[in-house]
Motif scaffolding. Structure first.
Motif, PDB file in Angstrom:
ATOM      1  N   HIS A 137       0.808  -1.216   0.000  1.00  0.00           N
ATOM      2  CA  HIS A 137       0.000   0.000   0.000  1.00  0.00           C
ATOM      3  C   HIS A 137       0.843   1.270   0.000  1.00  0.00           C
ATOM      4  O   HIS A 137       0.304   2.368  -0.170  1.00  0.00           O
ATOM      5  N   MET A 188      -1.437   7.082   0.837  1.00  0.00           N
ATOM      6  CA  MET A 188      -0.495   6.038   1.217  1.00  0.00           C
ATOM      7  C   MET A 188       0.150   6.362   2.555  1.00  0.00           C
ATOM      8  O   MET A 188       0.333   5.471   3.402  1.00  0.00           O
ATOM      9  N   TYR A 191      -2.415   5.824   5.304  1.00  0.00           N
ATOM     10  CA  TYR A 191      -2.560   4.381   5.531  1.00  0.00           C
ATOM     11  C   TYR A 191      -1.474   3.880   6.481  1.00  0.00           C
ATOM     12  O   TYR A 191      -1.758   3.163   7.452  1.00  0.00           O
ATOM     13  N   ASN A 242      -5.913  -0.551  -5.267  1.00  0.00           N
ATOM     14  CA  ASN A 242      -6.405  -0.947  -3.952  1.00  0.00           C
ATOM     15  C   ASN A 242      -7.095  -2.308  -4.010  1.00  0.00           C
ATOM     16  O   ASN A 242      -6.911  -3.170  -3.140  1.00  0.00           O
ATOM     17  N   ASN A 254      -6.630   0.013   1.638  1.00  0.00           N
ATOM     18  CA  ASN A 254      -6.306   1.354   2.102  1.00  0.00           C
ATOM     19  C   ASN A 254      -7.634   2.073   2.303  1.00  0.00           C
ATOM     20  O   ASN A 254      -8.316   2.429   1.330  1.00  0.00           O
TER      21      ASN A 254
END
Length: 267
Positions: A137, A188, A191, A242, A254
């Motif tokens: 991710h 990102m 996340y 994703n 994510n």
């Protein structure tokens, strides 16, 4: 099937069309991310729906921590699937430069692409060990030289043009990606800050308001990353990525791609 997103802004559709056409996404103004609904809300995100702040962050951490981990060597082939050029199945799209490059040119030489850690490895001292160092991710294909220029810099606006960087800018202590992926980078980063909270033997990764974070487990700038999330909503490429990670590799999502408004709800 990709998660169904309702009440999407017109800007999302425009950005998706640009990606599928192989063009840069249009310039977007910063307005707060619109609330969305996905077909994962009643299942995957069920325990998080309706929460805000630390409660939301804690719920999302529990949800996305249930993942399959892969080795660093396995990341090569994974990126060939997650970042495949929608217009040429033999190529990948490089994150910062936006170039389409042959999947076979993965390596460490000039002209190759390698594995960019968007949350820089030194900002948490996790290297390439299985865990945050191999989490798809935040791993993306990027030109070797552009990747080197970004190094472990924090994210901020401004600087000089990066050679071959597709419009990316850099200065002595920060990096600004091209407009079409500013939101991707922000989501990102957010996340990683939710997934890695000090458990699993890894550092507690946090987003802060600084640059020059060095080897601390922080990345900045928070205000800039929040603005990028608003300016550049998720597009078709990011949503597909994703989904591929969820379906075929890590089996986690994510949440900020599915619900970009959760950035403001937490930070």
């Amino acid at each position: 099937m990709l998660a169904i997103r309702t009440r999407r802004r017109k800007a999302v559709a425009l950005a998706a069309a640009a990606v599928l056409a192989g063009l840069a996404a249009p310039s977007l103004s910063a307005t707060p991310a619109t609330a969305t609904t996905t077909d994962y809300d009643s299942t995957y995100y069920k325990s998080a729906i309706g929460k805000t702040g630390t409660s939301l962050k804690s719920s999302l951490h529990t949800i996305i921590s249930d993942q399959t981990k892969i080795s660093y060597s396995a990341v090569w082939d994974a990126l060939k699937a997650t970042d495949q050029d929608p217009g040429n199945s033999g190529n990948v799209i490089l994150l910062y430069s936006g170039a389409s490059r042959s999947k076979s040119l993965n390596g460490g030489d000039t002209g190759d692409w390698n594995r960019e850690h968007v949350w820089a490895k030194s900002h948490g001292d996790f290297g390439t060990a299985t865990g945050p160092g191999t989490d798809l991710h935040h791993l993306r294909p990027e030109d070797v030289q552009v990747n080197s220029i970004r190094g472990n810099k924090d994210f901020d606006d401004g600087g000089s043009a990066v050679p071959g960087g597709g419009g990316s800018l850099t200065d002595s202590d920060s990096f600004e990606p091209r407009d079409a992926v500013k939101g991707d980078v922000a989501r990102m980063i957010f996340y990683m800050a939710v997934r890695y909270e000090g458990g699993d033997g890894w550092a507690d990764l946090e987003v802060n308001g600084s640059v020059n974070n060095g080897s601390n487990p922080y990345i900045g700038k928070l205000a800039v990353l929040k603005a990028w999330n608003d300016e550049d909503p998720p597009d078709a490429f990011e949503e597909r990525r994703n989904q591929v990670i969820y379906d075929s590799y890590q089996h986690n999502r994510n949440p900020f791609v599915d619900h970009p408004e959760w950035v403001e709800a937490i930070w």
